[in-house]
Design an enzyme around this catalytic site. Structure first.
Site, PDB file in Angstrom:
ATOM      1  N   ASN A 102     -16.103  33.714  -2.187  1.00  0.00           N
ATOM      2  CA  ASN A 102     -15.757  32.394  -1.837  1.00  0.00           C
ATOM      3  C   ASN A 102     -16.550  31.935  -0.610  1.00  0.00           C
ATOM      4  O   ASN A 102     -16.515  30.587  -0.578  1.00  0.00           O
ATOM      5  CB  ASN A 102     -14.285  32.316  -1.589  1.00  0.00           C
ATOM      6  CG  ASN A 102     -13.883  30.723  -1.645  1.00  0.00           C
ATOM      7  OD1 ASN A 102     -14.219  30.173  -2.448  1.00  0.00           O
ATOM      8  ND2 ASN A 102     -13.233  30.558  -0.328  1.00  0.00           N
TER       9      ASN A 102
ATOM     10  N   TYR B  26     -28.564  23.827  -1.237  1.00  0.00           N
ATOM     11  CA  TYR B  26     -27.154  23.917  -1.735  1.00  0.00           C
ATOM     12  C   TYR B  26     -27.145  24.313  -3.381  1.00  0.00           C
ATOM     13  O   TYR B  26     -26.666  24.895  -3.737  1.00  0.00           O
ATOM     14  CB  TYR B  26     -26.161  23.183  -1.288  1.00  0.00           C
ATOM     15  CG  TYR B  26     -24.899  23.547  -1.588  1.00  0.00           C
ATOM     16  CD1 TYR B  26     -23.963  24.172  -0.767  1.00  0.00           C
ATOM     17  CD2 TYR B  26     -24.310  22.416  -2.911  1.00  0.00           C
ATOM     18  CE1 TYR B  26     -22.563  24.173  -1.220  1.00  0.00           C
ATOM     19  CE2 TYR B  26     -22.993  22.541  -3.086  1.00  0.00           C
ATOM     20  CZ  TYR B  26     -22.059  23.851  -2.355  1.00  0.00           C
ATOM     21  OH  TYR B  26     -20.797  23.762  -2.821  1.00  0.00           O
TER      22      TYR B  26
ATOM     23  N   LYS C 227     -26.110  27.408  -5.925  1.00  0.00           N
ATOM     24  CA  LYS C 227     -25.015  27.387  -6.919  1.00  0.00           C
ATOM     25  C   LYS C 227     -25.362  27.473  -8.290  1.00  0.00           C
ATOM     26  O   LYS C 227     -24.574  28.057  -8.856  1.00  0.00           O
ATOM     27  CB  LYS C 227     -24.096  25.872  -6.552  1.00  0.00           C
ATOM     28  CG  LYS C 227     -23.481  26.046  -5.184  1.00  0.00           C
ATOM     29  CD  LYS C 227     -22.651  27.109  -4.825  1.00  0.00           C
ATOM     30  CE  LYS C 227     -21.935  27.051  -3.403  1.00  0.00           C
ATOM     31  NZ  LYS C 227     -20.924  28.053  -3.503  1.00  0.00           N
TER      32      LYS C 227
END
Length: 242
Positions: free
Chosen positions: A72, A138, A142
């Site tokens: 996470n 980013y 992802k």
């Protein structure tokens, strides 16, 4: 992360909190224990092999094994965006958001094999499913997490280990607002306007999505979108080579 830890504890899991933020991690442990749960903290920099391996060893010793891993940890690259972003910033973003997910999985799989199986839930992002030009690095990390998750579907048949990922939109945590710290002037004003117009997902909804993957033994290699005011849904890959 805290919301998911609380949800897992309420469901009966003993939870190891592995975080670089020692104060926040120990506070989460305190909250879980006060609610009657079992929890422990292990200081972990997820970008360091030795820390990731210690996290796994600590959890096995504290609770007898590992059944669930929630990868996470996440940061954004901040402003200015790539390619103007300083190299050390985007390098760190890749390390935390993608390398650490690979490393955590690599370290946890042998422990789960010893238990006869397990569940890994990665935190990706809606930015891993769509075009997100506000933070290209980013977005790249992802997309990488989503790709890794789908590519590990074979572990379900091979080792009874199910790997899935949640892909939330903006969640009501400090992370979306942290970009403001590196911005000034018109760009800061623009981003403040964007955040003001986007409804934030409560962290509890992400926690519910994680638990849905933990509980559903049929799901592996799946990416689940979590958007404000909409039902959770699985997002299939756009194409297959087979």
């Amino acid at each position: 992360g805290r919301a998911t830890a609380i949800a897992l504890a309420e469901a009966g899991a003993a939870v190891a909190i592995a975080a670089i933020d020692e104060d926040g991690g120990r506070e989460t442990v305190r909250l879980l224990e006060e609610a009657g749960g079992r929890a422990a903290f292990v200081h972990t920099d997820v970008t360091r092999w030795e820390d990731v391996e210690r996290m796994v060893a600590f959890t096995e010793k504290a609770f007898g094994g590992i059944d669930i891993l929630h990868n996470n940890a996440g940061i954004n690259a901040g402003w200015p965006r790539f390619p103007e972003a300083p190299r050390e910033r985007w390098d760190r973003t890749i390390a935390v958001n993608l390398w650490a997910v690979i490393a955590g999985t690599d370290a946890a799989v042998p422990a789960m094999r010893r238990r006869g199986g397990g569940v890994i839930v990665n935190t990706a992002s809606l930015a891993g499913l769509v075009t997100y030009d506000q933070d290209p690095i980013y977005a790249a990390t992802k997309h990488g997490v989503v790709g890794l998750t789908r590519a590990l579907a074979f572990l379900k048949d091979e080792a009874n280990i199910r790997v899935n990922c949640v892909c939330p939109s903006f969640v009501d945590t400090p992370l979306p607002r942290r970009r403001l710290e590196s911005m000034t002037g018109e760009e800061r004003t623009r981003w403040e306007g964007i955040l003001a117009q986007i409804p934030m997902i409560p962290p509890s909804e992400v926690a519910d999505a994680v638990l849905a993957f933990v509980r559903d033994g049929s799901l592996a290699g799946e990416a689940m979108a979590v958007l404000y005011g909409q039902p959770r849904r699985l997002i299939p890959a756009s194409m297959s080579l087979l």
